[in-house]
Design a protein around this motif. Structure first.
Motif, PDB file in Angstrom:
ATOM      1  N   ALA A  47      15.519 -26.672  16.078  1.00  0.00           N
ATOM      2  CA  ALA A  47      14.442 -27.247  16.030  1.00  0.00           C
ATOM      3  C   ALA A  47      13.713 -27.518  14.952  1.00  0.00           C
ATOM      4  CB  ALA A  47      13.563 -27.052  17.344  1.00  0.00           C
ATOM      5  N   LEU A  48      13.600 -26.329  13.977  1.00  0.00           N
ATOM      6  CA  LEU A  48      12.947 -26.324  12.947  1.00  0.00           C
ATOM      7  C   LEU A  48      13.376 -27.052  11.749  1.00  0.00           C
ATOM      8  CD1 LEU A  48      10.265 -25.333  11.492  1.00  0.00           C
ATOM      9  CD2 LEU A  48      11.601 -23.244  10.830  1.00  0.00           C
ATOM     10  N   TRP A  51      13.433 -30.673  12.426  1.00  0.00           N
ATOM     11  CA  TRP A  51      11.975 -31.239  11.824  1.00  0.00           C
ATOM     12  C   TRP A  51      11.949 -31.320  10.330  1.00  0.00           C
ATOM     13  CZ3 TRP A  51       8.189 -33.745  13.631  1.00  0.00           C
ATOM     14  CH2 TRP A  51       6.859 -33.865  13.327  1.00  0.00           C
ATOM     15  N   GLN A  52      12.480 -30.138   9.693  1.00  0.00           N
ATOM     16  CA  GLN A  52      12.298 -30.218   8.489  1.00  0.00           C
ATOM     17  C   GLN A  52      13.246 -31.411   7.690  1.00  0.00           C
ATOM     18  OE1 GLN A  52      10.202 -28.107   7.042  1.00  0.00           O
ATOM     19  NE2 GLN A  52      10.360 -29.127   5.116  1.00  0.00           N
ATOM     20  N   TYR A  54      13.751 -34.033   9.243  1.00  0.00           N
ATOM     21  CA  TYR A  54      12.886 -35.525   9.509  1.00  0.00           C
ATOM     22  C   TYR A  54      11.916 -35.688   8.536  1.00  0.00           C
ATOM     23  CZ  TYR A  54       9.561 -38.409  12.042  1.00  0.00           C
ATOM     24  OH  TYR A  54       8.887 -39.646  12.039  1.00  0.00           O
ATOM     25  N   LEU A  55      11.106 -34.549   8.119  1.00  0.00           N
ATOM     26  CA  LEU A  55      10.044 -34.645   7.231  1.00  0.00           C
ATOM     27  C   LEU A  55      10.591 -34.904   5.736  1.00  0.00           C
ATOM     28  CD1 LEU A  55       7.876 -31.745   8.340  1.00  0.00           C
ATOM     29  CD2 LEU A  55       7.673 -34.126   8.708  1.00  0.00           C
ATOM     30  N   LYS A  63       7.881 -43.226   9.570  1.00  0.00           N
ATOM     31  CA  LYS A  63       6.668 -41.697  10.229  1.00  0.00           C
ATOM     32  C   LYS A  63       5.392 -42.292  10.774  1.00  0.00           C
ATOM     33  CE  LYS A  63       8.479 -38.338   7.074  1.00  0.00           C
ATOM     34  NZ  LYS A  63       7.742 -37.660   5.859  1.00  0.00           N
ATOM     35  N   ASP A  66       6.372 -43.976  13.842  1.00  0.00           N
ATOM     36  CA  ASP A  66       6.871 -42.808  15.115  1.00  0.00           C
ATOM     37  C   ASP A  66       5.433 -42.175  15.687  1.00  0.00           C
ATOM     38  OD1 ASP A  66       9.407 -43.163  14.705  1.00  0.00           O
ATOM     39  OD2 ASP A  66       9.852 -41.512  13.222  1.00  0.00           O
TER      40      ASP A  66
END
Length: 151
Positions: A47-48, A51-52, A54-55, A63, A66
């Protein structure tokens, strides 16, 4: 000649001439149970990593869309919880507000899909300005109907 198989049979029948090893090129591969490899990670690390990614790879405009979609989900949940706790006496007002939230979420999701650079092949050459104009037009129509539904 091997036995007949039924179409519902998911396991193929093995005749006496077939073996349990498969030859690929010059390498023979034996079927065995999958083993855990060293690359397996726990769900928190996965998950991390998502997320990374995605960022790092998502444009700022996407973003922002979203974040607005997350806000709409929170507002919809709060409206529903309020309706359950406090009651729904002006039921038209609840239906109007909740449908406005859901409708705006759908319109925003459409805007996100149209403005995403990876989806250019699916939508052709729709400019971001045209997609935003369609979004504004759809939002005005949606809110016009919601306001008229309240009475």
């Amino acid at each position: 000649m091997g036995p007949k198989r039924n179409a519902r049979d998911v396991t193929p029948s093995v005749s006496h001439s077939q073996t349990s090893t498969t030859s690929v090129g010059s390498t023979t591969v034996s079927p065995k149970a999958p083993s855990k490899s060293a690359s397996n990670q726990n769900p928190a690390d996965i998950a991390l990593g998502i997320w990374q990614n995605y960022l790092d790879t998502t444009p700022q405009r996407t973003k922002l869309i979203d974040v607005f979609m997350a806000f709409l989900v929170i507002v919809g949940v709060l409206q529903f919880v309020y309706c359950v706790i406090a009651g729904n006496y002006p039921f038209n007002a609840f239906l109007s507000g909740f449908s406005a939230t859901v409708g705006q979420f759908v319109l925003t999701a459409s805007l996100r899909i149209q403005t995403n650079a990876e989806n250019k092949a699916s939508f052709g050459e729709v400019s971001p300005e045209r997609a935003f104009a369609d979004y504004i037009f759809g939002s005005l129509i949606l809110h016009f109907f919601c306001v008229n539904f309240i009475n």
